[in-house]
Design a protein around this motif. Structure first.
Motif, PDB file in Angstrom:
ATOM      1  N   ASN A 187      -2.949  29.208  48.255  1.00  0.00           N
ATOM      2  CA  ASN A 187      -2.821  30.517  48.101  1.00  0.00           C
ATOM      3  C   ASN A 187      -2.964  31.431  49.381  1.00  0.00           C
ATOM      4  O   ASN A 187      -3.456  32.628  49.386  1.00  0.00           O
ATOM      5  CB  ASN A 187      -3.073  31.279  46.827  1.00  0.00           C
ATOM      6  CG  ASN A 187      -4.711  31.754  46.880  1.00  0.00           C
ATOM      7  OD1 ASN A 187      -5.415  31.171  47.473  1.00  0.00           O
ATOM      8  ND2 ASN A 187      -4.739  32.610  46.067  1.00  0.00           N
ATOM      9  N   LYS A 213      -2.299  36.738  36.186  1.00  0.00           N
ATOM     10  CA  LYS A 213      -3.121  36.244  36.904  1.00  0.00           C
ATOM     11  C   LYS A 213      -4.606  37.063  36.513  1.00  0.00           C
ATOM     12  O   LYS A 213      -4.554  38.149  37.196  1.00  0.00           O
ATOM     13  CB  LYS A 213      -3.096  35.972  38.364  1.00  0.00           C
ATOM     14  CG  LYS A 213      -4.338  35.045  39.106  1.00  0.00           C
ATOM     15  CD  LYS A 213      -3.826  34.785  40.424  1.00  0.00           C
ATOM     16  CE  LYS A 213      -4.179  35.860  41.685  1.00  0.00           C
ATOM     17  NZ  LYS A 213      -3.892  35.436  42.739  1.00  0.00           N
ATOM     18  N   GLU A 217      -8.142  29.598  39.855  1.00  0.00           N
ATOM     19  CA  GLU A 217      -8.319  30.062  41.260  1.00  0.00           C
ATOM     20  C   GLU A 217      -9.568  30.343  41.776  1.00  0.00           C
ATOM     21  O   GLU A 217     -10.267  31.030  40.892  1.00  0.00           O
ATOM     22  CB  GLU A 217      -7.135  31.234  41.371  1.00  0.00           C
ATOM     23  CG  GLU A 217      -7.111  31.647  42.916  1.00  0.00           C
ATOM     24  CD  GLU A 217      -5.915  32.772  42.859  1.00  0.00           C
ATOM     25  OE1 GLU A 217      -4.927  32.508  42.421  1.00  0.00           O
ATOM     26  OE2 GLU A 217      -6.178  33.919  43.546  1.00  0.00           O
ATOM     27  N   GLU A 218      -9.751  29.968  42.733  1.00  0.00           N
ATOM     28  CA  GLU A 218     -11.136  30.099  43.526  1.00  0.00           C
ATOM     29  C   GLU A 218     -12.217  29.940  42.683  1.00  0.00           C
ATOM     30  O   GLU A 218     -12.921  30.933  42.270  1.00  0.00           O
ATOM     31  CB  GLU A 218     -10.992  31.295  44.108  1.00  0.00           C
ATOM     32  CG  GLU A 218     -10.344  31.345  45.651  1.00  0.00           C
ATOM     33  CD  GLU A 218     -10.643  32.558  46.611  1.00  0.00           C
ATOM     34  OE1 GLU A 218     -11.145  32.049  47.825  1.00  0.00           O
ATOM     35  OE2 GLU A 218     -10.888  33.661  46.040  1.00  0.00           O
ATOM     36  N   HIS A 243      -1.359  34.916  47.986  1.00  0.00           N
ATOM     37  CA  HIS A 243      -2.273  35.811  47.599  1.00  0.00           C
ATOM     38  C   HIS A 243      -1.856  37.378  47.816  1.00  0.00           C
ATOM     39  O   HIS A 243      -1.421  37.711  48.999  1.00  0.00           O
ATOM     40  CB  HIS A 243      -3.498  35.924  48.431  1.00  0.00           C
ATOM     41  CG  HIS A 243      -4.595  36.955  48.261  1.00  0.00           C
ATOM     42  ND1 HIS A 243      -5.044  37.787  49.296  1.00  0.00           N
ATOM     43  CD2 HIS A 243      -5.287  37.603  47.247  1.00  0.00           C
ATOM     44  CE1 HIS A 243      -5.654  38.669  48.705  1.00  0.00           C
ATOM     45  NE2 HIS A 243      -6.024  38.383  47.699  1.00  0.00           N
ATOM     46  N   GLN A 271      -6.882  31.745  49.875  1.00  0.00           N
ATOM     47  CA  GLN A 271      -6.919  33.024  50.133  1.00  0.00           C
ATOM     48  C   GLN A 271      -8.180  33.422  51.230  1.00  0.00           C
ATOM     49  O   GLN A 271      -7.831  34.472  51.854  1.00  0.00           O
ATOM     50  CB  GLN A 271      -6.625  33.956  49.005  1.00  0.00           C
ATOM     51  CG  GLN A 271      -7.947  33.950  48.317  1.00  0.00           C
ATOM     52  CD  GLN A 271      -8.035  35.244  47.132  1.00  0.00           C
ATOM     53  OE1 GLN A 271      -7.298  34.559  46.000  1.00  0.00           O
ATOM     54  NE2 GLN A 271      -8.488  36.250  47.101  1.00  0.00           N
ATOM     55  N   ASN A 276     -12.466  34.315  41.361  1.00  0.00           N
ATOM     56  CA  ASN A 276     -12.773  34.936  42.891  1.00  0.00           C
ATOM     57  C   ASN A 276     -14.122  34.404  43.193  1.00  0.00           C
ATOM     58  O   ASN A 276     -15.227  35.013  43.708  1.00  0.00           O
ATOM     59  CB  ASN A 276     -13.287  36.586  42.651  1.00  0.00           C
ATOM     60  CG  ASN A 276     -11.872  37.116  42.435  1.00  0.00           C
ATOM     61  OD1 ASN A 276     -11.737  37.753  41.396  1.00  0.00           O
ATOM     62  ND2 ASN A 276     -10.762  36.940  43.080  1.00  0.00           N
ATOM     63  N   ASP A 309      -8.477  33.533  37.638  1.00  0.00           N
ATOM     64  CA  ASP A 309      -8.990  33.698  38.904  1.00  0.00           C
ATOM     65  C   ASP A 309     -10.658  34.059  38.891  1.00  0.00           C
ATOM     66  O   ASP A 309     -10.794  35.108  38.251  1.00  0.00           O
ATOM     67  CB  ASP A 309      -8.379  34.655  39.862  1.00  0.00           C
ATOM     68  CG  ASP A 309      -8.705  34.858  41.363  1.00  0.00           C
ATOM     69  OD1 ASP A 309      -9.727  34.053  41.512  1.00  0.00           O
ATOM     70  OD2 ASP A 309      -8.075  35.506  41.868  1.00  0.00           O
TER      71      ASP A 309
HETATM   72 MG   LIG Z   1      -7.763  35.220  44.127  1.00  0.00          MG
END
Ligand SMILES: [Mg+2]
Length: 382
Positions: free
Chosen positions: A285, A178, A237-238, A314, A264, A211, A209
């Motif tokens: 997650n 990831k 992701e995010e 997460h 998360q 973030n 990801d």
């Molecule tokens: Mg993450």
């Protein structure tokens, strides 16, 4: 079976290097060890969380308030104990823990998580059963990926760094990576994902990801480009900042078939419900060290199942492996294969679960099946 004592121990250690993700950097590894003692001598223990700024407030809340709510009560009644902690009424003086603001809400939910998770380990030991079997026991081993793809330091070649890391994961028998995106330009990040695919080959799992690093249209551009090149990304992701998640994710989902993972950053089951109902969410997650522990995580997982949303977790593999193993609609357990990123993951347990052929074995001992090393706890105790 009464709980007689709750012990909480904050840990912290500086890392040898600073790791940079899409929107943040990590320079230390804090966590909290929580122990729950039962009247028959059983001790439930686990660790979790990596909160630096509010660690002492979480610890104080457990010591001064939550402990009293569970001591003298039956560890088997986890749902009732959870309600007692969730509805704790604490007057901490000026503004205190009144739960109207996000900040104290997060502290409360992390504190509940510490106690709830340790109670699950105690219950597993009481029934001589691993937690994943208490929850239903769907899988004996789970596919494992490594969080990585942190950004290159000055002087390092960004693409060579990614390729070398992917090769190291292949060599370690880990199913995928990831990797971080969201800090560089879209073009640079795209090249990094392409390098991971080139080195990893077609079967290597790649999730990306950001973030929360992008505006919605940047996320659309990136996902459309990855799809057009057929990079085989397992999930995004995010991608989008927290304040734009609902409408932003819906916009993204209309433009891509890459599954979208979020959760998360949420601290309650009801927030996860609202995300699924309003947003374009394919995988949650949510983190059991943030959302209220195993008890609440499993309730969220049950809800998600009926809404065709898969479950990830997460970080926190010491607990997450049991949750992933307990649910049919689960994805991967995540570790940090780079030991300098999370030394505690490797140093704290007496035995680390076996990783082979892309899978991690679920610990078969009672509770979480992971005994923590006392000397390591003492070394990093704050
Ligand atoms: Mg993450």
């Amino acid at each position: 079976m009464k709980i007689t004592k709750v012990e909480v121990i904050p840990l912290d250690m500086d890392l040898d290097e600073v790791f940079k993700g899409g929107t943040y950097q990590v320079a230390s590894r804090p966590t909290i060890v929580t122990r729950v003692y039962l009247e028959n001598g059983i001790v439930g223990e686990t660790y979790g969380g990596d909160e630096f700024h509010t660690q002492s407030e979480i610890v104080d809340l457990i010591r001064d308030h939550l402990s009293a709510l569970v001591i003298g009560d039956d560890c088997r009644d986890f749902a009732r104990l959870w309600e007692k902690m969730f509805h704790v009424d604490v007057d901490l003086g000026n503004r205190g823990l009144h739960q109207l603001d996000m900040h104290p809400r997060g502290i409360l939910m992390q504190a509940i998580s510490c106690v709830d998770n340790a109670i699950w380990d105690a219950r597993g030991k009481l029934f001589n059963t691993p937690v994943y079997k208490l929850l239903g026991g769907c899988k004996e081993r789970v596919p494992v990926i490594s969080i990585g793809g942190y950004y290159a330091k000055p002087g390092e070649d960004s693409l060579e760094k990614i390729s070398a890391e992917v090769q190291s994961l292949l060599d370690a028998g880990i199913a995928g990576i990831k990797m971080k995106v969201g800090r560089a330009t879209l073009e640079e990040d795209f090249e990094r994902v392409r390098a991971a695919r080139t080195t990893g080959g077609k079967d290597f799992v790649i999730a990306v990801d950001a973030n929360q690093g992008w505006a919605p249209l940047d996320a659309v551009k990136f996902c459309v480009a990855m799809e057009r090149e057929n990079l085989g990304v397992r999930w995004m992701e995010e991608p989008i900042a927290w304040y734009d998640q609902t409408d932003g994710l819906m916009l993204l989902q209309q433009k891509t078939s890459i599954p979208i993972t979020v959760g998360q950053g949420e601290i309650s089951g009801r927030a996860c419900r609202d995300l699924i109902l309003k947003g374009g969410v394919n995988i949650l997650n949510v983190d059991c060290t943030l959302c209220g522990g195993v008890t609440e995580w499993q309730r969220i997982a049950d809800m998600a199942r009926y809404m065709n949303v898969e479950m990830a977790h997460h970080e926190e593999p010491q607990i997450a492996i049991h949750l992933i193993a307990a649910n049919p609609h689960s994805t991967y357990v995540e570790i940090f294969n780079n030991r300098t990123r999370d030394p505690l993951l490797w140093e704290l347990p007496e035995d680390f679960p076996i990783i082979k052929d892309g899978y991690m074995e679920v610990p078969k001992g009672p509770g979480f099946g992971i005994k923590l090393r006392e000397d390591v706890i003492e070394r990093y105790r704050k």
